[in-house]
Design a protein around this motif. Structure first.
Motif, PDB file in Angstrom:
ATOM      1  N   MET A  37       0.916  -1.090  -0.031  1.00 56.04           N
ATOM      2  CA  MET A  37      -0.074   0.065  -0.002  1.00 56.04           C
ATOM      3  C   MET A  37       0.850   1.292   0.051  1.00 56.04           C
ATOM      4  SD  MET A  37      -2.654   1.144   2.853  1.00 56.04           S
ATOM      5  CE  MET A  37      -3.657  -0.266   2.655  1.00 56.04           C
ATOM      6  N   SER A  38       0.558   2.134  -0.783  1.00 58.06           N
ATOM      7  CA  SER A  38       1.283   3.413  -1.202  1.00 58.06           C
ATOM      8  C   SER A  38       0.726   4.402  -0.054  1.00 58.06           C
ATOM      9  CB  SER A  38       1.119   3.815  -2.456  1.00 58.06           C
ATOM     10  OG  SER A  38       0.074   4.471  -2.583  1.00 58.06           O
ATOM     11  N   GLU A  39       1.674   5.488   0.269  1.00 58.54           N
ATOM     12  CA  GLU A  39       1.115   6.569   1.213  1.00 58.54           C
ATOM     13  C   GLU A  39      -0.156   7.523   0.642  1.00 58.54           C
ATOM     14  OE1 GLU A  39       4.049   9.431   2.628  1.00 58.54           O
ATOM     15  OE2 GLU A  39       5.486   7.790   3.017  1.00 58.54           O
ATOM     16  N   LYS A  40      -0.412   7.348  -0.507  1.00 56.73           N
ATOM     17  CA  LYS A  40      -1.385   7.997  -1.242  1.00 56.73           C
ATOM     18  C   LYS A  40      -2.806   7.177  -0.878  1.00 56.73           C
ATOM     19  CE  LYS A  40       0.853  10.032  -5.049  1.00 56.73           C
ATOM     20  NZ  LYS A  40       1.172  10.101  -6.583  1.00 56.73           N
ATOM     21  N   ASN A  41      -2.674   5.881  -0.570  1.00 56.69           N
ATOM     22  CA  ASN A  41      -3.644   5.182  -0.309  1.00 56.69           C
ATOM     23  C   ASN A  41      -4.163   5.132   1.103  1.00 56.69           C
ATOM     24  OD1 ASN A  41      -4.067   4.550  -3.261  1.00 56.69           O
ATOM     25  ND2 ASN A  41      -2.578   2.683  -3.142  1.00 56.69           N
ATOM     26  N   LEU A  42      -3.285   5.760   1.914  1.00 58.33           N
ATOM     27  CA  LEU A  42      -3.631   5.811   3.291  1.00 58.33           C
ATOM     28  C   LEU A  42      -4.724   6.701   3.702  1.00 58.33           C
ATOM     29  CD1 LEU A  42       0.025   5.307   4.977  1.00 58.33           C
ATOM     30  CD2 LEU A  42      -1.422   3.547   4.640  1.00 58.33           C
ATOM     31  N   PRO A  43      -5.337   6.397   4.637  1.00 53.95           N
ATOM     32  CA  PRO A  43      -6.427   7.437   5.307  1.00 53.95           C
ATOM     33  C   PRO A  43      -5.685   8.811   5.753  1.00 53.95           C
ATOM     34  CG  PRO A  43      -7.086   5.376   6.163  1.00 53.95           C
ATOM     35  CD  PRO A  43      -5.423   5.089   5.384  1.00 53.95           C
ATOM     36  N   TRP A  61      -5.576  10.502   8.070  1.00 52.88           N
ATOM     37  CA  TRP A  61      -5.083  10.671   9.612  1.00 52.88           C
ATOM     38  C   TRP A  61      -4.101   9.529   9.981  1.00 52.88           C
ATOM     39  CZ3 TRP A  61      -5.982   6.085  12.212  1.00 52.88           C
ATOM     40  CH2 TRP A  61      -6.919   5.381  11.672  1.00 52.88           C
ATOM     41  N   LEU A  62      -4.048   8.639   9.202  1.00 55.09           N
ATOM     42  CA  LEU A  62      -3.195   7.382   9.507  1.00 55.09           C
ATOM     43  C   LEU A  62      -1.817   7.602   9.924  1.00 55.09           C
ATOM     44  CD1 LEU A  62      -3.210   4.673  10.886  1.00 55.09           C
ATOM     45  CD2 LEU A  62      -3.144   3.539   8.402  1.00 55.09           C
ATOM     46  N   LYS A  63      -0.969   8.147   8.711  1.00 54.27           N
ATOM     47  CA  LYS A  63       0.369   8.521   9.047  1.00 54.27           C
ATOM     48  C   LYS A  63       0.660   9.505  10.035  1.00 54.27           C
ATOM     49  CE  LYS A  63       4.213   9.623   5.891  1.00 54.27           C
ATOM     50  NZ  LYS A  63       4.812  10.633   6.636  1.00 54.27           N
ATOM     51  N   PRO A  64       0.059  10.830  10.160  1.00 54.52           N
ATOM     52  CA  PRO A  64       0.449  11.561  11.080  1.00 54.52           C
ATOM     53  C   PRO A  64      -0.011  10.745  12.867  1.00 54.52           C
ATOM     54  CG  PRO A  64      -0.795  12.685   9.529  1.00 54.52           C
ATOM     55  CD  PRO A  64      -1.103  11.146   9.223  1.00 54.52           C
ATOM     56  N   ALA A  65      -0.849   9.898  12.662  1.00 57.47           N
ATOM     57  CA  ALA A  65      -1.285   9.443  14.169  1.00 57.47           C
ATOM     58  C   ALA A  65      -0.248   8.217  14.533  1.00 57.47           C
ATOM     59  CB  ALA A  65      -2.564   8.502  13.887  1.00 57.47           C
TER      60      ALA A  65
END
Length: 205
Positions: free
Chosen positions: A1-7, A9-13
């Motif tokens: 999964m790429s960062e573009k496909n992440l919700p 809020w998830l990466k900052p969380a």
């Protein structure tokens, strides 16, 4: 999964969650003493010991979801493990408090070394994120190098002269806010050296 496909809020969380968790746990445990194996540990030491695996888990999940971690994230994780481990092993919070100093000196030193060679290592890391001219990257790299060195000096002053609680507040909110403000104040640089208009013109031609 790429960062573009992440919700969104998830990466900052995953990146900020462990830091906020450290802050909350410290406020709860800072005045408590824990006796483990006949040795007394202050709350700060216990919170540090908990922070290390939590951060590793968060970065592991981020890597599993995206397939990669940035070099800055990898360096940060390594430093947390090393200085967090020294803090617990020697039962001395000074090691963990000097960790930001070492991290920012490493970042500043690497960028500064690149500048001496006439190149921007920052451009190699972030070129896909910021459409800047080569000159713009060099200017931003010089500013960021000095900024990192300034943060290293500031961290040393705070943890050596202020209370532990003051340092925790500074580490949790002060450093994060400083980085945010730094990039917000680079608006003129981004505008003056942006390649977006040029790219659009070339495409239209």
């Amino acid at each position: 999964m790429s960062e573009k496909n992440l919700p969104g809020w998830l990466k900052p969380a995953l990146e900020l969650g462990p830091i906020l968790g450290f802050f909350v746990a410290y406020l709860i445990l800072k005045d408590r003493i824990f006796t483990i194996g006949g040795t007394e540990y202050e709350g700060f030491i216990i919170v540090t010991a908990l922070f290390v695996p939590v951060l590793l888990a968060a970065m592991g999940v981020l890597w599993w979801l995206t397939g990669h971690l940035s070099k800055m994230q990898i360096v940060t994780v390594v430093m947390v493990v090393v200085f967090g481990g020294l803090t617990v092993w020697f039962n001395d919070g000074s090691f963990f408090k000097m960790k930001p100093t070492i991290i920012y000196l490493i970042f500043g030193g690497v960028l500064g070394f690149g500048l001496l060679r006439g190149t921007s290592y920052l451009q190699a890391l972030m070129d896909s994120m910021l459409p800047l001219t080569d000159e713009g990257w060099m200017i931003l790299t010089r500013r960021l190098t000095m900024f990192f060195i300034g943060l290293a000096v500031l961290n040393e002053l705070i943890w050596r002269t202020q209370t532990e609680t003051m340092w925790v507040y500074f580490k949790t909110f002060g450093l994060t806010a400083a980085i945010f403000v730094f990039f917000m104040t680079q608006g003129r640089l981004f505008e003056a050296h942006s390649t977006e208009d040029k790219d659009a013109t070339d495409t239209s031609d």
